[in-house]
Design a protein around this motif. Sequence first.
Motif, PDB file in Angstrom:
ATOM      1  N   GLY A   1       0.392   7.216  -7.569  1.00 16.74           N
ATOM      2  CA  GLY A   1       0.892   8.626  -7.101  1.00 16.74           C
ATOM      3  C   GLY A   1       0.846   8.960  -5.860  1.00 16.74           C
ATOM      4  O   GLY A   1      -0.423   9.290  -5.260  1.00 16.74           O
TER       5      GLY A   1
ATOM      6  N   ARG B   1       9.252  12.823  -8.203  1.00 10.84           N
ATOM      7  CA  ARG B   1       8.135  12.933  -6.861  1.00 10.84           C
ATOM      8  C   ARG B   1       8.152  13.724  -5.541  1.00 10.84           C
ATOM      9  O   ARG B   1       7.635  13.975  -5.216  1.00 10.84           O
ATOM     10  CB  ARG B   1       6.747  12.206  -6.844  1.00 10.84           C
TER      11      ARG B   1
ATOM     12  N   ALA C   1       3.804  -6.527   4.865  1.00  3.61           N
ATOM     13  CA  ALA C   1       4.405  -6.103   6.186  1.00  3.61           C
ATOM     14  C   ALA C   1       5.430  -5.305   5.738  1.00  3.61           C
ATOM     15  O   ALA C   1       5.780  -4.119   6.390  1.00  3.61           O
ATOM     16  CB  ALA C   1       5.262  -7.364   6.091  1.00  3.61           C
ATOM     17  N   LEU C   2       5.853  -5.324   4.355  1.00  5.83           N
ATOM     18  CA  LEU C   2       5.979  -3.859   3.550  1.00  5.83           C
ATOM     19  C   LEU C   2       5.531  -2.419   4.235  1.00  5.83           C
ATOM     20  O   LEU C   2       5.883  -1.477   4.507  1.00  5.83           O
ATOM     21  CB  LEU C   2       6.428  -3.759   2.334  1.00  5.83           C
TER      22      LEU C   2
ATOM     23  N   VAL D   1      12.810  -4.585   5.953  1.00  3.50           N
ATOM     24  CA  VAL D   1      11.389  -4.684   6.549  1.00  3.50           C
ATOM     25  C   VAL D   1      11.266  -6.870   6.515  1.00  3.50           C
ATOM     26  O   VAL D   1      11.441  -7.323   6.772  1.00  3.50           O
ATOM     27  CB  VAL D   1      10.494  -4.825   4.802  1.00  3.50           C
TER      28      VAL D   1
ATOM     29  N   ARG E   1       1.978   5.099  -2.880  1.00  8.41           N
ATOM     30  CA  ARG E   1       3.190   4.846  -3.642  1.00  8.41           C
ATOM     31  C   ARG E   1       3.506   3.379  -3.911  1.00  8.41           C
ATOM     32  O   ARG E   1       4.021   3.172  -5.385  1.00  8.41           O
ATOM     33  CB  ARG E   1       4.693   5.870  -4.035  1.00  8.41           C
ATOM     34  N   ILE E   2       3.732   2.497  -3.344  1.00  9.48           N
ATOM     35  CA  ILE E   2       4.715   1.354  -2.974  1.00  9.48           C
ATOM     36  C   ILE E   2       3.879   0.691  -3.494  1.00  9.48           C
ATOM     37  O   ILE E   2       4.474  -0.423  -4.583  1.00  9.48           O
ATOM     38  CB  ILE E   2       4.335   0.574  -1.295  1.00  9.48           C
TER      39      ILE E   2
ATOM     40  N   ARG F   1       0.103  -2.722  -9.494  1.00  5.30           N
ATOM     41  CA  ARG F   1       1.274  -3.070 -10.243  1.00  5.30           C
ATOM     42  C   ARG F   1       1.793  -4.275  -8.885  1.00  5.30           C
ATOM     43  O   ARG F   1       3.131  -4.940  -9.329  1.00  5.30           O
ATOM     44  CB  ARG F   1       1.463  -2.383 -10.371  1.00  5.30           C
ATOM     45  N   THR F   2       1.391  -5.041  -7.830  1.00  8.59           N
ATOM     46  CA  THR F   2       1.960  -5.158  -7.068  1.00  8.59           C
ATOM     47  C   THR F   2       1.165  -6.917  -6.515  1.00  8.59           C
ATOM     48  O   THR F   2       1.491  -7.827  -5.818  1.00  8.59           O
ATOM     49  CB  THR F   2       1.291  -4.351  -5.495  1.00  8.59           C
TER      50      THR F   2
ATOM     51  N   GLU G   1       4.047  -9.242  -7.773  1.00  9.37           N
ATOM     52  CA  GLU G   1       6.008 -10.066  -7.190  1.00  9.37           C
ATOM     53  C   GLU G   1       5.677 -10.032  -5.377  1.00  9.37           C
ATOM     54  O   GLU G   1       6.454 -10.661  -5.374  1.00  9.37           O
ATOM     55  CB  GLU G   1       5.660  -7.844  -7.085  1.00  9.37           C
TER      56      GLU G   1
ATOM     57  N   GLN H   1       5.541  -1.026   8.294  1.00 12.65           N
ATOM     58  CA  GLN H   1       7.350  -0.819   7.921  1.00 12.65           C
ATOM     59  C   GLN H   1       7.363   0.422   7.553  1.00 12.65           C
ATOM     60  O   GLN H   1       8.175   0.680   8.177  1.00 12.65           O
ATOM     61  CB  GLN H   1       7.386  -1.877   6.875  1.00 12.65           C
ATOM     62  N   VAL H   2       6.903   0.792   6.069  1.00  7.33           N
ATOM     63  CA  VAL H   2       6.691   2.104   5.459  1.00  7.33           C
ATOM     64  C   VAL H   2       6.218   3.171   7.275  1.00  7.33           C
ATOM     65  O   VAL H   2       7.374   3.859   7.754  1.00  7.33           O
ATOM     66  CB  VAL H   2       6.020   2.479   4.773  1.00  7.33           C
TER      67      VAL H   2
ATOM     68  N   VAL I   1       8.849   3.825  10.062  1.00  6.39           N
ATOM     69  CA  VAL I   1      10.130   4.518   9.848  1.00  6.39           C
ATOM     70  C   VAL I   1       9.006   5.317  11.037  1.00  6.39           C
ATOM     71  O   VAL I   1      10.461   6.242  10.926  1.00  6.39           O
ATOM     72  CB  VAL I   1       9.542   4.952   8.290  1.00  6.39           C
TER      73      VAL I   1
ATOM     74  N   ARG J   1       9.474   2.683  -6.167  1.00  5.27           N
ATOM     75  CA  ARG J   1       8.312   2.570  -6.073  1.00  5.27           C
ATOM     76  C   ARG J   1       8.430   4.303  -5.070  1.00  5.27           C
ATOM     77  O   ARG J   1       7.298   4.788  -5.574  1.00  5.27           O
ATOM     78  CB  ARG J   1       6.908   1.365  -5.613  1.00  5.27           C
TER      79      ARG J   1
ATOM     80  N   GLN K   1      14.763   2.000   5.745  1.00  8.20           N
ATOM     81  CA  GLN K   1      13.565   1.246   6.176  1.00  8.20           C
ATOM     82  C   GLN K   1      12.772   0.662   5.708  1.00  8.20           C
ATOM     83  O   GLN K   1      12.269  -1.138   5.805  1.00  8.20           O
ATOM     84  CB  GLN K   1      12.154   2.399   6.825  1.00  8.20           C
TER      85      GLN K   1
ATOM     86  N   ALA L   1       3.592  12.456   4.321  1.00 12.65           N
ATOM     87  CA  ALA L   1       4.277  12.161   3.971  1.00 12.65           C
ATOM     88  C   ALA L   1       4.511  10.570   3.573  1.00 12.65           C
ATOM     89  O   ALA L   1       4.886   9.577   2.426  1.00 12.65           O
ATOM     90  CB  ALA L   1       5.777  12.489   4.137  1.00 12.65           C
TER      91      ALA L   1
ATOM     92  N   ALA M   1       1.689   9.020   1.494  1.00 15.76           N
ATOM     93  CA  ALA M   1       1.916   8.958   0.784  1.00 15.76           C
ATOM     94  C   ALA M   1       2.516   8.439  -0.191  1.00 15.76           C
ATOM     95  O   ALA M   1       2.588   7.539  -1.149  1.00 15.76           O
ATOM     96  CB  ALA M   1       2.583   9.900   0.374  1.00 15.76           C
ATOM     97  N   ALA M   2       3.928   7.920   0.313  1.00 11.17           N
ATOM     98  CA  ALA M   2       4.310   6.524   0.660  1.00 11.17           C
ATOM     99  C   ALA M   2       4.400   5.275   0.410  1.00 11.17           C
ATOM    100  O   ALA M   2       4.467   4.476  -0.812  1.00 11.17           O
ATOM    101  CB  ALA M   2       5.879   7.062   1.467  1.00 11.17           C
TER     102      ALA M   2
END
Lengths: 209, 209
Positions: free
Chosen positions: B209, A161, B173-174, A181, B204-205, B161-162, B165, B177-178, B181, A204, A177, B197, B200-201
């Motif tokens: 979607g 996607r 933090a993740l 982390v 997705r994390i 779904r997170t 995990e 961090q994205v 970027v 993901r 990136q 963009a 959107a990322a």
Amino acid sequence: MISVEKTSRAGRPRAIPDPAPDLTAREQILDAAAALFVTQGFGSTSTRAIAEAVGIRQASLYYHFAGKDDILAELLERTVRPSAELAAQLQQRAGTDPAAAATALYELAHADAALLASAPHNVGSLYLIPEVRDQRFDEFRSQRAGLQAVYGRLGRIAGNRTHDEMSEAVLGALLIQVVEVVIPLRRADEPPVDPAAVAAAVLRIVGLG
Amino acid sequence: MISVEKTSRAGRPRAIPDPAPDLTAREQILDAAAALFVTQGFGSTSTRAIAEAVGIRQASLYYHFAGKDDILAELLERTVRPSAELAAQLQQRAGTDPAAAATALYELAHADAALLASAPHNVGSLYLIPEVRDQRFDEFRSQRAGLQAVYGRLGRIAGNRTHDEMSEAVLGALLIQVVEVVIPLRRADEPPVDPAAVAAAVLRIVGLG
């Protein structure tokens, strides 16, 4: 202080370079320098301070390294070289098969996150300092750019996607990136993040669950 | 050089602080300092060099700022404060509804990425320098920690779904961090990345979607 094995070169004049320099001294310099760079700042750390931290004379430090740039370059290259080498292998093995690329991407992110998690004194926190723009760091920057390119390539092949939304270059930057982390988390003294969780987040990003 | 409007305080002795200091001078100091910090390094930049770059005397700089720490703190806070304020509003509005949290997360990431993209001289590249650990930067670090916490909270509520995990702290933090970027991409002189963009990322994390 250094624990140097001196028996084999007792009496050798200090002015003559040793063809097989003691690895332990070199490693101690790297470790002490990394600690100072990340606590005092690179700009504020002198080779004299590094030598003092190791317990050697400044002249001895210059036997091993041309200067602190040289030390930082070696430290940074060590945070990237193993991942860059693995990336090249994985990319070749995966070819253009999406499933194989996804597996390769996971493996790369996992190994890369683990490498960054083990980097001495979290030297990855120095990636963005201005001094790293100097040509002395060309090798580091080149290896890191290569690694980032493989992330982008594998991500584009594996993903379903992300083609239209961003270029392969931006995707590569985004994926590396995410892996990095590890650096701010270590910096904040957070508990170590599981490399598997980082690798799953990378998948993901490219639309794989 | 400063283009200061001097008419209203002509003849006023310089030693007496002006109760309404010229905003333009203050902004010029911030801009010149940001440029020097990211090109020369924070440790290598003196208040004298900043004053010279602006074209004022060092004493004039100290009228506006207590020192270069003070300047950097203000620069860094500006890269976070608007996003931290937005985050607090969005979190309150979203409550515990997953769909609302996803919308809020997207909006936050979009605005935050745009803010970082517009930060003068990409000062976000200084987030990890050792000096920022000093208590002078408590306010910046506190605001950034708050922002990161909202990312984690919204991500946990929005995501499907997170949960198992990673902790909410690591997820926050993740996600931040994205968004960040933007910083290495600007550093590498890549074309500006679309905040949409990036947002959107982030979605997705967390498995959306």
